[in-house]
Write a protein that holds these residues in place. Structure first.
Motif, PDB file in Angstrom:
ATOM      1  N   LEU A  85     -13.330  69.740  35.547  1.00  0.00           N
ATOM      2  CA  LEU A  85     -12.853  68.508  34.933  1.00  0.00           C
ATOM      3  C   LEU A  85     -13.338  67.349  35.791  1.00  0.00           C
ATOM      4  CD1 LEU A  85     -10.416  70.824  34.697  1.00  0.00           C
ATOM      5  CD2 LEU A  85      -9.318  68.976  33.402  1.00  0.00           C
ATOM      6  N   ILE A  86     -14.202  66.517  35.244  1.00  0.00           N
ATOM      7  CA  ILE A  86     -14.646  65.329  35.962  1.00  0.00           C
ATOM      8  C   ILE A  86     -13.531  64.286  35.904  1.00  0.00           C
ATOM      9  CG2 ILE A  86     -16.335  63.461  36.073  1.00  0.00           C
ATOM     10  CD1 ILE A  86     -17.535  66.161  36.731  1.00  0.00           C
ATOM     11  N   VAL A  87     -13.121  63.781  37.065  1.00  0.00           N
ATOM     12  CA  VAL A  87     -12.129  62.701  37.132  1.00  0.00           C
ATOM     13  C   VAL A  87     -12.807  61.554  37.871  1.00  0.00           C
ATOM     14  CG1 VAL A  87      -9.804  62.047  37.801  1.00  0.00           C
ATOM     15  CG2 VAL A  87     -10.286  64.431  37.229  1.00  0.00           C
ATOM     16  N   SER A  88     -13.205  60.530  37.131  1.00  0.00           N
ATOM     17  CA  SER A  88     -14.074  59.518  37.718  1.00  0.00           C
ATOM     18  C   SER A  88     -13.746  58.119  37.220  1.00  0.00           C
ATOM     19  CB  SER A  88     -15.542  59.843  37.375  1.00  0.00           C
ATOM     20  OG  SER A  88     -16.406  58.829  37.833  1.00  0.00           O
ATOM     21  N   ALA A  89     -14.048  57.137  38.064  1.00  0.00           N
ATOM     22  CA  ALA A  89     -13.902  55.735  37.678  1.00  0.00           C
ATOM     23  C   ALA A  89     -15.071  55.288  36.805  1.00  0.00           C
ATOM     24  CB  ALA A  89     -13.817  54.854  38.920  1.00  0.00           C
ATOM     25  N   SER A 105     -15.979  70.668  31.457  1.00  0.00           N
ATOM     26  CA  SER A 105     -15.018  71.034  30.418  1.00  0.00           C
ATOM     27  C   SER A 105     -14.206  69.832  29.950  1.00  0.00           C
ATOM     28  CB  SER A 105     -14.068  72.114  30.941  1.00  0.00           C
ATOM     29  OG  SER A 105     -14.760  73.316  31.206  1.00  0.00           O
ATOM     30  N   ALA A 106     -14.128  68.818  30.794  1.00  0.00           N
ATOM     31  CA  ALA A 106     -13.390  67.604  30.433  1.00  0.00           C
ATOM     32  C   ALA A 106     -13.903  66.448  31.274  1.00  0.00           C
ATOM     33  CB  ALA A 106     -11.890  67.792  30.659  1.00  0.00           C
ATOM     34  N   ALA A 120      -5.410  67.160  29.364  1.00  0.00           N
ATOM     35  CA  ALA A 120      -6.754  67.694  29.582  1.00  0.00           C
ATOM     36  C   ALA A 120      -6.685  69.086  30.201  1.00  0.00           C
ATOM     37  CB  ALA A 120      -7.553  66.750  30.481  1.00  0.00           C
ATOM     38  N   VAL A 121      -5.802  69.273  31.181  1.00  0.00           N
ATOM     39  CA  VAL A 121      -5.640  70.576  31.827  1.00  0.00           C
ATOM     40  C   VAL A 121      -5.222  71.629  30.809  1.00  0.00           C
ATOM     41  CG1 VAL A 121      -4.286  71.890  33.503  1.00  0.00           C
ATOM     42  CG2 VAL A 121      -5.114  69.596  34.080  1.00  0.00           C
ATOM     43  N   ASP A 122      -4.241  71.298  29.978  1.00  0.00           N
ATOM     44  CA  ASP A 122      -3.767  72.249  28.970  1.00  0.00           C
ATOM     45  C   ASP A 122      -4.889  72.635  28.008  1.00  0.00           C
ATOM     46  OD1 ASP A 122      -1.221  72.267  30.021  1.00  0.00           O
ATOM     47  OD2 ASP A 122      -0.448  70.742  28.647  1.00  0.00           O
ATOM     48  N   ALA A 123      -5.678  71.651  27.591  1.00  0.00           N
ATOM     49  CA  ALA A 123      -6.764  71.924  26.657  1.00  0.00           C
ATOM     50  C   ALA A 123      -7.814  72.833  27.283  1.00  0.00           C
ATOM     51  CB  ALA A 123      -7.406  70.608  26.198  1.00  0.00           C
ATOM     52  N   VAL A 124      -8.195  72.530  28.523  1.00  0.00           N
ATOM     53  CA  VAL A 124      -9.230  73.308  29.201  1.00  0.00           C
ATOM     54  C   VAL A 124      -8.772  74.745  29.448  1.00  0.00           C
ATOM     55  CG1 VAL A 124     -10.523  73.533  31.365  1.00  0.00           C
ATOM     56  CG2 VAL A 124     -10.369  71.306  30.227  1.00  0.00           C
ATOM     57  N   LEU A 125      -7.521  74.919  29.884  1.00  0.00           N
ATOM     58  CA  LEU A 125      -7.000  76.259  30.124  1.00  0.00           C
ATOM     59  C   LEU A 125      -6.867  77.064  28.831  1.00  0.00           C
ATOM     60  CD1 LEU A 125      -4.260  75.632  32.845  1.00  0.00           C
ATOM     61  CD2 LEU A 125      -6.463  76.761  33.134  1.00  0.00           C
ATOM     62  N   SER A 126      -6.809  76.350  27.705  1.00  0.00           N
ATOM     63  CA  SER A 126      -6.732  77.019  26.411  1.00  0.00           C
ATOM     64  C   SER A 126      -8.121  77.340  25.857  1.00  0.00           C
ATOM     65  CB  SER A 126      -5.972  76.140  25.402  1.00  0.00           C
ATOM     66  OG  SER A 126      -4.636  75.954  25.824  1.00  0.00           O
ATOM     67  N   GLY A 127      -9.138  76.969  26.612  1.00  0.00           N
ATOM     68  CA  GLY A 127     -10.501  77.279  26.190  1.00  0.00           C
ATOM     69  C   GLY A 127     -11.205  76.169  25.445  1.00  0.00           C
ATOM     70  N   ASP A 128     -10.612  74.985  25.406  1.00  0.00           N
ATOM     71  CA  ASP A 128     -11.214  73.858  24.699  1.00  0.00           C
ATOM     72  C   ASP A 128     -11.813  72.854  25.687  1.00  0.00           C
ATOM     73  OD1 ASP A 128     -10.321  74.843  22.206  1.00  0.00           O
ATOM     74  OD2 ASP A 128      -8.346  73.926  22.520  1.00  0.00           O
ATOM     75  N   SER A 129     -12.660  71.998  25.186  1.00  0.00           N
ATOM     76  CA  SER A 129     -13.130  70.868  25.978  1.00  0.00           C
ATOM     77  C   SER A 129     -12.207  69.687  25.679  1.00  0.00           C
ATOM     78  CB  SER A 129     -14.579  70.522  25.638  1.00  0.00           C
ATOM     79  OG  SER A 129     -14.704  70.210  24.263  1.00  0.00           O
ATOM     80  N   TRP A 130     -12.250  68.656  26.520  1.00  0.00           N
ATOM     81  CA  TRP A 130     -11.341  67.524  26.339  1.00  0.00           C
ATOM     82  C   TRP A 130     -12.024  66.227  26.690  1.00  0.00           C
ATOM     83  CZ3 TRP A 130      -9.326  63.390  28.864  1.00  0.00           C
ATOM     84  CH2 TRP A 130      -8.170  62.801  28.317  1.00  0.00           C
ATOM     85  N   LEU A 131     -11.769  65.216  25.855  1.00  0.00           N
ATOM     86  CA  LEU A 131     -12.234  63.855  26.105  1.00  0.00           C
ATOM     87  C   LEU A 131     -11.133  62.887  25.689  1.00  0.00           C
ATOM     88  CD1 LEU A 131     -15.852  64.137  24.673  1.00  0.00           C
ATOM     89  CD2 LEU A 131     -15.272  63.698  27.065  1.00  0.00           C
TER      90      LEU A 131
END
Length: 221
Positions: A85-89, A105-106, A120-131
């Motif tokens: 998961l990229i967390v960026s400014a 993944s996000a 985002a964490v929930d989506a990624v752990l469920s196998g989805d990507s997130w934006l």
């Protein structure tokens, strides 16, 4: 290893202690497990080598040792099972689109509230990507063909070939790369030949230029 929310392990890779602390506190409650930290990319690589059960990586694009999207592609190459998961400014649409094309993944802006990050964490752990919702319309358009093509070519490189490519992009000669990686120069020559073939370029200069161009993520973009 079976992946479940209760067993997830995570690493926060960011050079800002206050941000790591806040994120770690939020993640600990959600993931129910230890959350590790790294303040630079070298430390991150060490942790990933030692903690093979890690499933999630929260990666800052601008932490020391991570140049643009290079860190993302390096982790994807060496640790393909880790969800990033990229967390960026950096909220550049082009950067976000390329990050997703290169295997994130996000992508979560640092301006986002923590509940959004948890989504985002929930989506990624469920196998989805997130934006983020406010960027989805803009980002629903696919990444440009060049980014997708280069991403698929990078996936063909072995971890050692990826390391050699990063050294080429830094302008190192074969002899210098051999010293850095503690191998014979003939081995580096073999890797370079394989890299040029897999990337579909004619020389090392072209390989270095395309690597830098595709993976840059400057704030001014």
């Amino acid at each position: 290893m079976k992946k479940t929310n209760s067993m997830a392990r995570a690493i926060i890779a960011d050079d800002h202690p206050l941000f790591r602390s806040a994120l770690k506190q939020a993640l600990a409650a959600t993931l129910g497990s230890d959350v590790l930290e790294a303040e630079n990319f070298t430390e991150l690589q060490t942790v990933l080598e030692q903690e093979r059960q890690v499933e999630l990586l929260f990666l800052d694009l601008n932490m020391p040792g991570n140049r643009g999207l290079t860190g993302l592609t390096a982790v994807r190459n060496q640790f393909p099972d880790v969800l990033i998961l990229i967390v960026s400014a950096n909220e550049s649409i082009d950067v976000i689109r390329r990050a997703m094309a290169f295997g994130a993944s996000a992508y979560v802006p640092k301006s986002a509230p923590l509940p959004m990050l948890m989504n985002a964490v929930d989506a990624v752990l469920s196998g989805d990507s997130w934006l983020p919702e406010h960027l989805k319309d803009e980002l629903n358009r696919p990444a440009n063909a060049a980014s997708q093509d280069f991403a698929s070519k990078l996936e063909q490189l072995t971890p050692q070939q990826f390391k050699v490519l990063t050294c080429i992009a830094d302008g190192l000669l074969n002899k210098q790369i051999a010293y850095e990686l503690d191998v014979q120069e003939t081995t580096i020559k073999q890797h370079v030949s394989a890299i040029l073939r897999k990337l579909g370029v004619i020389n090392r200069t072209q390989a270095g230029v395309i690597f830098h161009d595709m993976l840059k993520a400057d704030e001014e973009e």
